[in-house]
Design a protein around this motif. Structure first.
Motif, PDB file in Angstrom:
ATOM      1  N   SER A 199       7.185  -4.166 -10.642  1.00  0.00           N
ATOM      2  CA  SER A 199       6.241  -3.684  -9.377  1.00  0.00           C
ATOM      3  C   SER A 199       7.009  -2.793  -8.490  1.00  0.00           C
ATOM      4  CB  SER A 199       6.113  -5.131  -8.621  1.00  0.00           C
ATOM      5  OG  SER A 199       7.360  -5.444  -8.027  1.00  0.00           O
ATOM      6  N   THR A 204       7.358   2.289 -13.420  1.00  0.00           N
ATOM      7  CA  THR A 204       6.945   1.229 -12.967  1.00  0.00           C
ATOM      8  C   THR A 204       5.790   0.630 -14.061  1.00  0.00           C
ATOM      9  OG1 THR A 204       7.317   1.291 -10.699  1.00  0.00           O
ATOM     10  CG2 THR A 204       5.964  -0.459 -11.142  1.00  0.00           C
ATOM     11  N   HIS A 230       3.602  -2.724 -14.666  1.00  0.00           N
ATOM     12  CA  HIS A 230       3.151  -4.205 -14.433  1.00  0.00           C
ATOM     13  C   HIS A 230       3.109  -5.133 -15.691  1.00  0.00           C
ATOM     14  CE1 HIS A 230       1.405  -2.575 -10.550  1.00  0.00           C
ATOM     15  NE2 HIS A 230       2.389  -3.337 -10.081  1.00  0.00           N
ATOM     16  N   PHE A 255       6.657 -10.219  -9.539  1.00  0.00           N
ATOM     17  CA  PHE A 255       5.324 -10.075  -9.934  1.00  0.00           C
ATOM     18  C   PHE A 255       4.533 -11.239  -9.626  1.00  0.00           C
ATOM     19  CE2 PHE A 255       2.089 -10.094 -13.422  1.00  0.00           C
ATOM     20  CZ  PHE A 255       1.452  -8.827 -13.155  1.00  0.00           C
ATOM     21  N   SER A 268       5.421  -8.360  -4.343  1.00  0.00           N
ATOM     22  CA  SER A 268       4.367  -7.660  -5.021  1.00  0.00           C
ATOM     23  C   SER A 268       3.077  -8.170  -4.743  1.00  0.00           C
ATOM     24  CB  SER A 268       4.531  -7.748  -6.559  1.00  0.00           C
ATOM     25  OG  SER A 268       4.674  -9.205  -7.207  1.00  0.00           O
ATOM     26  N   GLU A 313       0.125  -5.775  -4.418  1.00  0.00           N
ATOM     27  CA  GLU A 313      -0.222  -5.072  -5.916  1.00  0.00           C
ATOM     28  C   GLU A 313      -1.109  -5.863  -6.812  1.00  0.00           C
ATOM     29  OE1 GLU A 313       3.320  -2.877  -7.637  1.00  0.00           O
ATOM     30  OE2 GLU A 313       4.374  -3.348  -5.852  1.00  0.00           O
ATOM     31  N   LEU A 314      -1.076  -7.165  -6.623  1.00  0.00           N
ATOM     32  CA  LEU A 314      -1.836  -8.008  -7.490  1.00  0.00           C
ATOM     33  C   LEU A 314      -3.156  -8.218  -6.701  1.00  0.00           C
ATOM     34  CD1 LEU A 314       1.205  -8.462  -8.681  1.00  0.00           C
ATOM     35  CD2 LEU A 314       0.009 -10.552  -9.637  1.00  0.00           C
ATOM     36  N   PHE A 337      -4.483  -5.501 -15.577  1.00  0.00           N
ATOM     37  CA  PHE A 337      -3.156  -6.123 -15.926  1.00  0.00           C
ATOM     38  C   PHE A 337      -3.582  -6.647 -17.368  1.00  0.00           C
ATOM     39  CE2 PHE A 337      -3.605  -6.556 -11.371  1.00  0.00           C
ATOM     40  CZ  PHE A 337      -2.208  -5.984 -11.144  1.00  0.00           C
TER      41      PHE A 337
END
Length: 458
Positions: A138, A151, A153, A253, A274, A277-278, A317
């Motif tokens: 991340s 990076t 994921h 993550f 993170s 980012e999710l 993802f």
């Protein structure tokens, strides 16, 4: 491209229950094999894979308390690096320790940094920064003191998570029971909202569990169901009103966050590490700063479109995306570190190189062969170490096995082929007044290397 995949050995790959790093390694390995990449998985002996499995450790040391972890870790890591020259790239998922072995091989080492367990491990990463290649999982988990190749994921196997369109009734904590993960905070949220809470995961800190969790379990409103496997995981994640994630550290993550959203379940998390980012705030869940805000936000979870949660995971993802990202990195690293000693048919190591004498240790992959060729200023003597060599000498085929030798005088047409299922390894002793690689004439070659030989150079 031949990849050595180094998995941790705390648990099986893939894990039966808990084991996030092993889970990611398994998904990546199987995805690479499906794309035609030649992968050797270094993992526990009970691991399950379509790749070639190589193991010295029979099972995960977390599943057998008679095993001394450091002993098996050292044996496991050394197994990879002692065989390192057989690969185009070593992909390390075993934290910082394997970096200290990286100078044992000329094969490039790529490390996916699954998080920093402590700032105290950073000096190892710093020492090998530039020598090895690093992947961040991340943007939030990047150290400003390190250089990163990319990076990437994590991806999850989207099809293994079943979508539930209706909002559930209970709150869910899913992860290791440890102060960092905020299990006690979830209990506080459940207590203050009057909602039911299901707690699932391994007990990583027993003192914390006994003091902060166990006294609140009532087998009714707040229950602990232990560590769960894939089938029960689907039921728990999909049936929840929301996954609570009140983390007390900057999480790198968070696989359970992605898995919950794949089932359509919104996530309410502390906005650390993170998480931004999710989780898309207001669309797939809510990012909060403390328990009070988490409680205030819960009433809005019912307005989240659970289909958007699932679509977010599918588009950003997936395993397929993760595998594609890693293949691009692999190709880039292999191109950057192209080595004379690695060829399409195998590889070699120069053992001695002095005037009039050169000795090589040559490995030929199964099903591969060298060109049909001859030399004008050197002779060769081959000694078979392992495997079976099919040698063509001036048009005649002869087999040689371990312990046998073969002489090739100057100007002898010759070729070696490995028609077996294991690597062919032999020692080549070159003697003559000139041992350069341009002293070669090929009449047949599987790799398009035939060229007109300049006899005037002799």
């Amino acid at each position: 491209m031949k990849i050595a995949m180094l998995s941790p050995i705390a648990w099986r790959t893939p894990p039966n229950h808990y084991g996030p790093w092993e889970s990611v390694v398994s998904l990546l390995t199987e995805g690479l094999v499906a794309r035609g990449i030649d992968v050797t998985l270094f993992a526990t002996g009970d691991s399950r894979t379509r790749a070639r499995l190589q193991s010295v450790c029979p099972q995960g040391y977390e599943e057998n308390n008679r095993m001394l972890p450091k002993v098996w870790e050292c044996l496991h890591i050394s197994e990879v690096f002692e065989n390192g020259n057989a690969f185009d790239l070593i992909h390390n998922h075993f934290d910082y320790l394997p970096l200290t072995y990286s100078r044992m091989t000329s094969t490039p080492v790529l490390t996916t940094i699954h998080g920093f367990s402590s700032p105290e491990i950073l000096p190892v990463y710093k020492k090998y920064n530039g020598k090895c290649f690093y992947i961040a999982i991340s943007e939030a988990d990047k150290s400003p003191e390190l250089d990163y190749t990319a990076t990437i994921h994590h991806g999850i196997d989207f099809e293994k998570f079943f979508f539930r369109s209706d909002h559930g009734k209970y709150l869910l904590f899913f992860g290791r029971i440890h102060p960092d993960k905020g299990t006690a905070e979830c209990i506080e949220v459940a207590r203050r909202t009057g909602m039911d809470l299901v707690i699932a995961g391994i007990i990583q800190d027993k003192g914390y569990f006994d003091k902060k969790v166990k006294p609140h379990l009532d087998n009714s409103r707040i229950i602990y169901v232990g560590s769960v496997g894939p089938k029960k995981r689907n039921i728990l994640l999909g049936g929840a009103y929301a996954l609570l994630h009140p983390i007390r550290f900057d999480e790198p993550f968070g696989l359970s966050v992605a898995e919950a959203m794949a089932c359509g379940t919104p996530v309410v998390a502390f906005s650390r590490g993170s998480m931004p980012e999710l989780v898309v705030h207001g669309e797939t869940g809510f990012l909060t700063t403390d328990i009070d805000e988490m409680i205030r936000t819960l009433k809005n979870v019912k307005d989240i479109d659970r289909r958007k949660c699932r679509q977010r995971i599918k588009s950003h993802f997936s395993v397929d995306r993760m595998v594609s990202d890693y293949i691009r990195v692999y190709k880039s690293i292999v191109e950057q570190t192209q080595r004379e000693d690695h060829r399409p048919w195998g590889f070699y190591e120069v053992l001695t190189d002095q005037p009039g004498l050169k000795v090589k240790r040559i490995t030929v992959y199964p099903g591969q062969r060298l060109s049909y060729q001859r030399h004008f200023r050197r002779s060769e003597h081959w000694y078979i170490i392992s495997g079976t060599a099919t040698v063509t000498k001036n048009g005649k085929k002869i087999e040689r096995v371990s312990g046998q030798a073969f002489d090739l005088p100057v100007e002898t047409w010759h070729r070696v082929e490995n028609s077996g299922s294991e690597n062919l390894v032999f020692i080549e002793v070159q003697t003559g007044d000139y041992l350069g690689e341009d002293d070669i004439e090929r009449s047949e070659d599987d790799y398009g290397r035939i060229r007109q030989f300049d006899h005037s150079a002799l």
